[in-house]
Design a protein around this motif. Structure first.
Motif, PDB file in Angstrom:
ATOM      1  N   MET A  64       0.835  -1.196   0.000  1.00 16.67           N
ATOM      2  CA  MET A  64       0.000   0.000   0.000  1.00 16.67           C
ATOM      3  C   MET A  64       0.869   1.245   0.000  1.00 16.67           C
ATOM      4  O   MET A  64       1.854   1.314   0.728  1.00 16.67           O
ATOM      5  N   GLN A  65       0.494   2.222  -0.810  1.00 16.02           N
ATOM      6  CA  GLN A  65       1.317   3.421  -0.893  1.00 16.02           C
ATOM      7  C   GLN A  65       1.078   4.341   0.306  1.00 16.02           C
ATOM      8  O   GLN A  65      -0.070   4.538   0.727  1.00 16.02           O
ATOM      9  N   GLU A  66       2.187   4.822   0.897  1.00 14.15           N
ATOM     10  CA  GLU A  66       2.071   5.710   2.059  1.00 14.15           C
ATOM     11  C   GLU A  66       1.444   7.036   1.628  1.00 14.15           C
ATOM     12  O   GLU A  66       1.790   7.583   0.589  1.00 14.15           O
ATOM     13  N   HIS A  67       0.518   7.545   2.465  1.00 14.48           N
ATOM     14  CA  HIS A  67      -0.114   8.822   2.131  1.00 14.48           C
ATOM     15  C   HIS A  67       0.820   9.967   2.507  1.00 14.48           C
ATOM     16  O   HIS A  67       1.304  10.064   3.620  1.00 14.48           O
ATOM     17  N   LYS A  68       1.099  10.826   1.543  1.00 12.14           N
ATOM     18  CA  LYS A  68       1.975  11.966   1.841  1.00 12.14           C
ATOM     19  C   LYS A  68       1.117  13.211   1.984  1.00 12.14           C
ATOM     20  O   LYS A  68       0.172  13.415   1.224  1.00 12.14           O
ATOM     21  N   THR A  69       1.522  14.060   2.937  1.00  7.38           N
ATOM     22  CA  THR A  69       0.749  15.284   3.162  1.00  7.38           C
ATOM     23  C   THR A  69       1.093  16.324   2.090  1.00  7.38           C
ATOM     24  O   THR A  69       2.267  16.566   1.810  1.00  7.38           O
ATOM     25  N   ALA A  70       0.066  16.924   1.525  1.00  7.83           N
ATOM     26  CA  ALA A  70       0.296  17.990   0.526  1.00  7.83           C
ATOM     27  C   ALA A  70       0.610  19.294   1.253  1.00  7.83           C
ATOM     28  O   ALA A  70      -0.151  19.723   2.124  1.00  7.83           O
ATOM     29  N   VAL A  71       1.744  19.874   0.932  1.00  4.21           N
ATOM     30  CA  VAL A  71       2.173  21.103   1.627  1.00  4.21           C
ATOM     31  C   VAL A  71       2.769  22.116   0.656  1.00  4.21           C
ATOM     32  O   VAL A  71       3.267  21.769  -0.420  1.00  4.21           O
ATOM     33  N   SER A  72       2.711  23.378   1.114  1.00  7.76           N
ATOM     34  CA  SER A  72       3.595  24.403   0.541  1.00  7.76           C
ATOM     35  C   SER A  72       4.736  24.520   1.527  1.00  7.76           C
ATOM     36  O   SER A  72       4.492  24.615   2.731  1.00  7.76           O
ATOM     37  N   VAL A  73       5.958  24.523   1.028  1.00  7.61           N
ATOM     38  CA  VAL A  73       7.090  24.637   1.958  1.00  7.61           C
ATOM     39  C   VAL A  73       7.525  26.093   2.045  1.00  7.61           C
ATOM     40  O   VAL A  73       7.669  26.756   1.010  1.00  7.61           O
ATOM     41  N   PHE A  74       7.708  26.595   3.275  1.00  6.04           N
ATOM     42  CA  PHE A  74       8.412  27.872   3.416  1.00  6.04           C
ATOM     43  C   PHE A  74       9.793  27.564   3.966  1.00  6.04           C
ATOM     44  O   PHE A  74       9.941  26.990   5.045  1.00  6.04           O
ATOM     45  N   TRP A  75      10.807  27.973   3.191  1.00  9.02           N
ATOM     46  CA  TRP A  75      12.203  27.661   3.522  1.00  9.02           C
ATOM     47  C   TRP A  75      12.827  28.876   4.206  1.00  9.02           C
ATOM     48  O   TRP A  75      13.103  29.883   3.559  1.00  9.02           O
ATOM     49  N   PHE A  76      13.016  28.783   5.540  1.00  7.08           N
ATOM     50  CA  PHE A  76      13.690  29.857   6.282  1.00  7.08           C
ATOM     51  C   PHE A  76      15.178  29.832   5.952  1.00  7.08           C
ATOM     52  O   PHE A  76      15.792  28.756   5.926  1.00  7.08           O
ATOM     53  N   ARG A  77      15.785  30.993   5.771  1.00  9.13           N
ATOM     54  CA  ARG A  77      17.228  31.058   5.558  1.00  9.13           C
ATOM     55  C   ARG A  77      17.822  32.166   6.428  1.00  9.13           C
ATOM     56  O   ARG A  77      18.307  31.894   7.518  1.00  9.13           O
ATOM     57  N   ARG A  78      17.748  33.418   5.940  1.00  7.18           N
ATOM     58  CA  ARG A  78      18.255  34.525   6.771  1.00  7.18           C
ATOM     59  C   ARG A  78      17.080  35.438   7.136  1.00  7.18           C
ATOM     60  O   ARG A  78      17.172  36.650   7.044  1.00  7.18           O
ATOM     61  N   ASP A  79      15.995  34.837   7.550  1.00  6.59           N
ATOM     62  CA  ASP A  79      14.730  35.547   7.819  1.00  6.59           C
ATOM     63  C   ASP A  79      14.010  34.824   8.956  1.00  6.59           C
ATOM     64  O   ASP A  79      12.877  34.391   8.815  1.00  6.59           O
ATOM     65  N   LEU A  80      14.714  34.675  10.087  1.00  2.00           N
ATOM     66  CA  LEU A  80      14.260  33.755  11.128  1.00  2.00           C
ATOM     67  C   LEU A  80      13.213  34.393  12.047  1.00  2.00           C
ATOM     68  O   LEU A  80      13.457  34.652  13.227  1.00  2.00           O
ATOM     69  N   ARG A  81      12.072  34.660  11.467  1.00  4.76           N
ATOM     70  CA  ARG A  81      10.978  35.256  12.254  1.00  4.76           C
ATOM     71  C   ARG A  81       9.655  34.936  11.572  1.00  4.76           C
ATOM     72  O   ARG A  81       9.613  34.671  10.365  1.00  4.76           O
ATOM     73  N   LEU A  82       8.576  35.010  12.359  1.00  3.25           N
ATOM     74  CA  LEU A  82       7.251  34.771  11.791  1.00  3.25           C
ATOM     75  C   LEU A  82       6.590  36.079  11.370  1.00  3.25           C
ATOM     76  O   LEU A  82       5.717  36.094  10.511  1.00  3.25           O
ATOM     77  N   GLU A  83       7.025  37.188  11.982  1.00  2.00           N
ATOM     78  CA  GLU A  83       6.376  38.479  11.722  1.00  2.00           C
ATOM     79  C   GLU A  83       7.046  39.189  10.539  1.00  2.00           C
ATOM     80  O   GLU A  83       8.252  39.089  10.370  1.00  2.00           O
ATOM     81  N   ASP A  84       6.258  39.964   9.813  1.00  2.15           N
ATOM     82  CA  ASP A  84       6.774  40.797   8.722  1.00  2.15           C
ATOM     83  C   ASP A  84       7.755  40.013   7.841  1.00  2.15           C
ATOM     84  O   ASP A  84       8.865  40.461   7.566  1.00  2.15           O
ATOM     85  N   ASN A  85       7.309  38.845   7.409  1.00  4.34           N
ATOM     86  CA  ASN A  85       8.167  37.976   6.598  1.00  4.34           C
ATOM     87  C   ASN A  85       7.466  37.783   5.234  1.00  4.34           C
ATOM     88  O   ASN A  85       6.441  37.100   5.142  1.00  4.34           O
ATOM     89  N   HIS A  86       8.018  38.396   4.220  1.00  9.53           N
ATOM     90  CA  HIS A  86       7.340  38.426   2.923  1.00  9.53           C
ATOM     91  C   HIS A  86       7.124  37.028   2.327  1.00  9.53           C
ATOM     92  O   HIS A  86       6.024  36.669   1.915  1.00  9.53           O
ATOM     93  N   GLY A  87       8.178  36.236   2.288  1.00  9.99           N
ATOM     94  CA  GLY A  87       8.068  34.898   1.675  1.00  9.99           C
ATOM     95  C   GLY A  87       7.070  34.032   2.425  1.00  9.99           C
ATOM     96  O   GLY A  87       6.271  33.295   1.821  1.00  9.99           O
TER      97      GLY A  87
END
Ligand code: FAD
Length: 430
Positions: A1-24
């Protein structure tokens, strides 16, 4: 049986380590799928660093706190250590990745990494969106009327301010915690990632200091600067949020514009990474005396303000801007050591190390850069000390043995060094 994978959009943090005022992150949240927050400790970078690198400790601590915020809402940060392409292959196997979002990074390594990830994701049919986040104006947004880049700061700043008055970018509402995918991951400890905690900590920034900044910023003993450097480097504050607060303090705002000025210099003139901005300086015969360079690094030159600065850097990962100018000029002009040696040492030690600013400022002190100080302007370290640390408050803190026999004689006599530097520069000018 094929494993169910969750459908996601990935947000890749790099030099923007915050949740607020984060454009991407804002763009990811606006997308059609729950957001998987991702951080990759990039082994191409971390393999070059010592295990107790203070910046890694800061990144890890910041990610830990991000993860705690996410956990409170049933989500978690997916944090791995890998070579990015290898990492992305595993991520796309583990999850049903529908889209990837990140904030654009303009440094040469980051650009080539993102190009290869872009190609890989494209081959899997996954769109990869990069947006502007770490600056108000990027790339060629601030250019002359003929579309050529500015190489002198003042007209660049004027144009930047004109454009800013027209656009005034607002902070992004990017902290909607309900948009994250409800999956749990174990957050790795520092030692599991191959590092150990550093004794050097990144202090919090001090925004209240910008009120008196114009008066206090040049006095190293006063600690009158904002200490925002590492926070801008790793994105623990959003630039739009910051500029909104800085708008009424033109001297302080001017420094944030210097930051963007050097970023656009790196973007338009990538040769500066390992060459003089102005090739006519390529003929300077640097002395590059390894022993003198060691004494400079250790803060044993016999010039108290230079030694205080180097010791502050070695102990804290910070050096006051005025003192950075003095030690930089001393290295290039008094000791005739290639600015690239000094630049590399700062890159190793500074918590706020930023390729574009470090390179731009080193080329400025060396006189090889755009809008640089002229080569015949040789800072007199004693006069600088008398002007900016007249009561020796800063120096006594870092050079307590100043009045003892243990303190070295000057490594070189100022007048002779000055004349030697001017001769070498004049001769080297092509
Ligand atoms: P504040 O004086 O409070 O300024 C606020 C912010 O404005 C800084 O955090 C920085 O982002 C920006 N800024 C201020 N001055 C400059 C400047 N001259 N050029 C570019 N941006 C500026 N700055 C770095 O961020 N990274 C570096 O690697 C770096 N290397 C330097 C090397 C030399 C030789 C010299 C002379 C300066 C260097 N600077 C560098 C610039 C400056 O010294 C630091 O930005 C500043 O001292 C950081 O302290 P602060 O955050 O309290 O700055």
């Amino acid at each position: 049986m094929q494993e169910h994978k969750t459908a996601v959009s990935v947000f890749w943090f790099r030099r923007d380590l915050r949740l607020e005022d984060n454009h991407g992150l804002y763009r990811a949240i606006e997308g059609d799928h729950p957001v998987l927050p991702l951080f990759i400790f990039d082994t191409n970078i971390t393999d070059e660093l010592p295990a107790d690198d203070a910046r890694i400790s800061f990144i890890h601590k910041t990610l830990h706190s991000l993860n705690n915020q996410l956990s409170e809402h049933g989500s978690a940060l997916f944090c791995i250590k890998d070579e990015p392409l290898a990492g992305w292959k595993k991520i796309t196997e583990k999850f049903d990745v529908k889209a990837v979002y990140a904030n654009e990074d303009y440094e040469p390594y980051a650009k080539s990494r993102d190009n290869s990830i872009h190609d890989f994701l494209k081959s899997r049919g996954i769109p990869f969106s990069l947006v502007k986040d770490q600056v108000i104006f990027e790339k060629a947004e601030v250019v002359k009327a003929d579309e050529k880049p500015y190489t002198v700061y003042t007209p660049y700043r004027n144009k930047w301010q004109d454009l800013f008055r027209e656009e005034r970018p607002a902070p992004y509402p990017s902290d909607d915690m309900h948009s994250f995918v409800k999956l749990q991951f174990r957050f790795p400890g520092l030692s599991e990632l191959g590092f150990r905690s550093s004794g050097i900590k990144v202090p919090d920034y001090k925004l209240e200091r910008i009120a008196d900044y114009a008066e206090t910023r040049d006095i190293p003993a006063l600690a009158g600067t904002s200490r925002l450097g590492p926070h801008l480097r790793f994105g623990t504050i959003g630039i739009r949020t910051l500029v909104k607060k800085a708008e009424s303090y033109p001297v302080f705002l001017g420094e944030l514009i210097w930051r963007e000025f050097f970023m656009q210099i790196l973007y338009h003139f990538p040769h500066v990474v390992d060459q003089n901005f102005r090739p006519k300086y390529d003929g300077i015969a640097w002395r590059n005396d390894a022993e003198e360079f060691e004494r400079w690094k250790e803060g044993r030159t016999g010039y108290p303000i230079v030694d205080a600065g180097m010791r502050e850097l070695n102990s804290t990962g910070f050096m006051h801007n005025r003192v950075r100018m003095v030690v930089g000029s001393f290295l290039c002009k008094h000791l005739l050591v290639d600015w690239k040696w000094g630049e590399a040492y700062f890159a190793e030690k500074l918590l706020d190390y930023e390729l574009s600013s470090n390179n731009g400022n080193w080329q400025w002190v060396a006189g090889t850069g755009c809008d640089a100080s002229p080569y015949f302007r040789v800072f007199n370290p004693t006069a600088q000390q008398q002007k900016f640390d007249p009561k020796l408050d800063y120096i006594n803190k870092w050079v307590p043995e100043l009045d003892s026999t243990g303190y070295p004689e000057p490594i070189v006599e100022h007048r002779l060094a000055r004349e030697r530097a001017i001769r070498a520069y004049k001769k080297g000018l092509l």
